[in-house]
Motif scaffolding. Structure first.
Motif, PDB file in Angstrom:
ATOM      1  N   THR A  50     109.110  20.021  59.183  1.00  0.00           N
ATOM      2  CA  THR A  50     108.423  18.414  57.655  1.00  0.00           C
ATOM      3  C   THR A  50     108.076  17.533  58.070  1.00  0.00           C
ATOM      4  O   THR A  50     107.169  17.650  57.511  1.00  0.00           O
ATOM      5  N   ILE A  54     104.290  16.099  58.600  1.00  0.00           N
ATOM      6  CA  ILE A  54     103.818  14.964  57.944  1.00  0.00           C
ATOM      7  C   ILE A  54     102.572  14.357  58.805  1.00  0.00           C
ATOM      8  O   ILE A  54     101.822  13.332  58.637  1.00  0.00           O
ATOM      9  N   ARG A  58      99.284  12.499  58.452  1.00  0.00           N
ATOM     10  CA  ARG A  58      98.964  11.722  58.968  1.00  0.00           C
ATOM     11  C   ARG A  58      97.851  11.188  59.267  1.00  0.00           C
ATOM     12  O   ARG A  58      97.060   9.816  59.453  1.00  0.00           O
TER      13      ARG A  58
END
Length: 468
Positions: A50, A54, A58
């Motif tokens: 996860t 991310i 980003r």
């Protein structure tokens, strides 16, 4: 960090990255749902996937490789004809030998809006009034390969000034303090060191002085980092001894320490090393105010997450890499530091750990090794608190008395680094290593540091049990 790095170094289309991250999120969510906390390893793997996703998401909007609005993808910029450029300075220009240097955000090329930073070089006679936040209208060529722009005073015009934001106001205060120090009676050579220690301004450092400190292996002393922020927080804590150690006293002391270190970080330009130190000490102070136990490596990881969430491209900033790797090395070598209370032993271990951890970055970037770093750190770092305190005193009251007092420790540091840098073999230059070599060397360094940490923690644990 892994998600940002993989996203940066691969050239997959945007829709494919979104599909892969969505798949990873579904897989990790399913793993967490069916696992229900029964198997910690599976939970850790799901969380790691996860966080990796991310990092990818980003990085996508800010990475020049994927950001379609980045100036490097603009069709309005011609390699044969100069373009009209709208720039905003990200920092106050720093004087160099033949020019002024600053990073700037390229906002427009002609009428086309763009994004992304570049390195701006200005003629020495053209930047007397420029500072952070200024907007310029320029006419020139951008070097796409180097990401740089060279201008003379005839090729740009000041069109606006940021005077309302907090960063701009802090920069204004910084420039006023710098001007006060420059008008004081301290000799220019030592004034440059004092300015670097207190305001993070290295524009007045003599070139041979920077080379001297770098060859001695203690250039970090002239970069505002954890050493300076930690000393400042400690000094404030000492001065507030009268508030007590109860909950109310901890809150008062911690609040003033937080305010002090962030004002100091803003005044010194919010460099990556300074921001990292301020974040780490802020988390530590907050946990102390709440009477919670903390883990230093977790604080370092939290500081990295916050900084990369704000600007993922910091991962490829050399200053950020050196700062975090040095602190990680010191924290991993803490069991070795705790083996003895001898100050020379502790300084030697701290210096060795920081140098070993930053060696892969130094070899990949500078291709140099300073063999006498251990000697330089042992003889000069104990003097750092006195140098910083007296330099702060001179910044507050730049008069003859404070100049006389601060000159002697600065002279001592100058004399020692000069002697060490002149020793035979003080700098060893190596050939530029390949990416594979750097990766293997980095893996070996991490393995050595973690192994030493595990072995010494077990040794200290057994030693404590015997003493009990």
């Amino acid at each position: 960090m892994a998600g940002i790095a993989v996203c940066h170094w691969t050239t997959l289309p945007l829709h494919l990255w979104i599909l892969l991250t969505a798949t990873a999120a579904i897989a990790s969510g399913s793993l967490l749902y069916f696992n229900k906390g029964k198997h910690p390893t599976s939970t850790a793997i799901a969380l790691a996937i996860t966080v990796f996703a991310i990092g990818v998401l980003r990085c996508l909007p800010d990475d020049p490789h994927h950001d379609t609005s980045h100036w490097s993808h603009s069709s309005a910029m011609s390699p044969k004809h100069p373009s009209y450029l709208t720039l905003r300075l990200n920092e106050t220009p720093i004087p160099r030998e033949r020019s002024y240097r600053a990073t700037a955000k390229l906002e427009c090329i002609g009428n086309q809006k763009t994004n992304g930073n570049l390195c701006l070089y200005l003629r020495c006679d053209s930047t007397a009034a420029l500072r952070y936040g200024d907007r310029l209208l320029a006419h020139g060529y951008v070097d796409r390969e180097k990401g740089s722009l060279y201008l003379t005073s005839a090729h740009y015009l000041l069109t606006g000034r940021d005077s309302t934001s907090l960063r701009a106001r802090c920069e204004g205060v910084r420039m006023k303090l710098l001007q006060r120090m420059q008008e004081g009676p301290l000799e220019p050579r030592y004034r440059g060191i004092a300015e670097a220690l207190t305001l993070g301004w290295r524009g007045d450092l003599e070139p041979n002085l920077q080379t001297q400190f770098r060859d001695a292996g203690i250039m970090h002393l002239l970069c505002v980092s954890g050493l300076h922020v930690g000393l400042l927080a400690t000094i404030v804590g000492w001065l507030l001894f009268f508030v007590g150690k109860e909950r109310r006293g901890r809150i008062i002391r911690g609040s003033i320490q937080l305010l002090t270190i962030w004002v100091f970080a803003a005044l010194t330009g919010l460099a990556p090393a300074t921001t990292r130190a301020a974040l780490m000490f802020s988390l530590f102070i907050i946990s102390h105010m709440m009477a919670r136990r903390t883990d230093s490596l977790n604080l370092l990881a939290a500081a990295a997450i916050v900084m990369l969430a704000v600007d993922p491209m910091l991962l490829f900033n050399v200053g950020w890499q050196l700062s975090f790797s040095a602190v990680a090395g010191i924290l991993l070598m803490r069991p070795a530091i705790n083996l003895s209370h001898n100050i020379l032993w502790q300084l030697a271990v701290v210096s060795l750990a920081a140098t070993l951890a930053t060696l892969p970055v130094s070899l990949a970037t500078f291709h140099q090794v300073q063999p006498y770093f251990l000697i330089a750190n042992i003889v000069i770092i104990p003097l750092a608190p006195l140098m910083l305190e007296l330099a702060l005193l001179y910044m507050a009251v730049p008069c003859g008395i404070t100049a006389f007092v601060v000159k002697w420790p600065l002279w001592y540091g100058d004399w020692l680094t000069d002697g060490i840098s002149r020793l035979p073999g003080s700098v060893i230059t190596v050939a530029e290593p390949s990416s594979c070599t750097i990766a293997l060397f980095s893996a070996a360094t991490i393995f050595i540091l973690i192994t030493i940490n595990i072995v010494l923690r077990r040794y200290n644990s057994k030693k404590d049990k015997r003493s009990c």
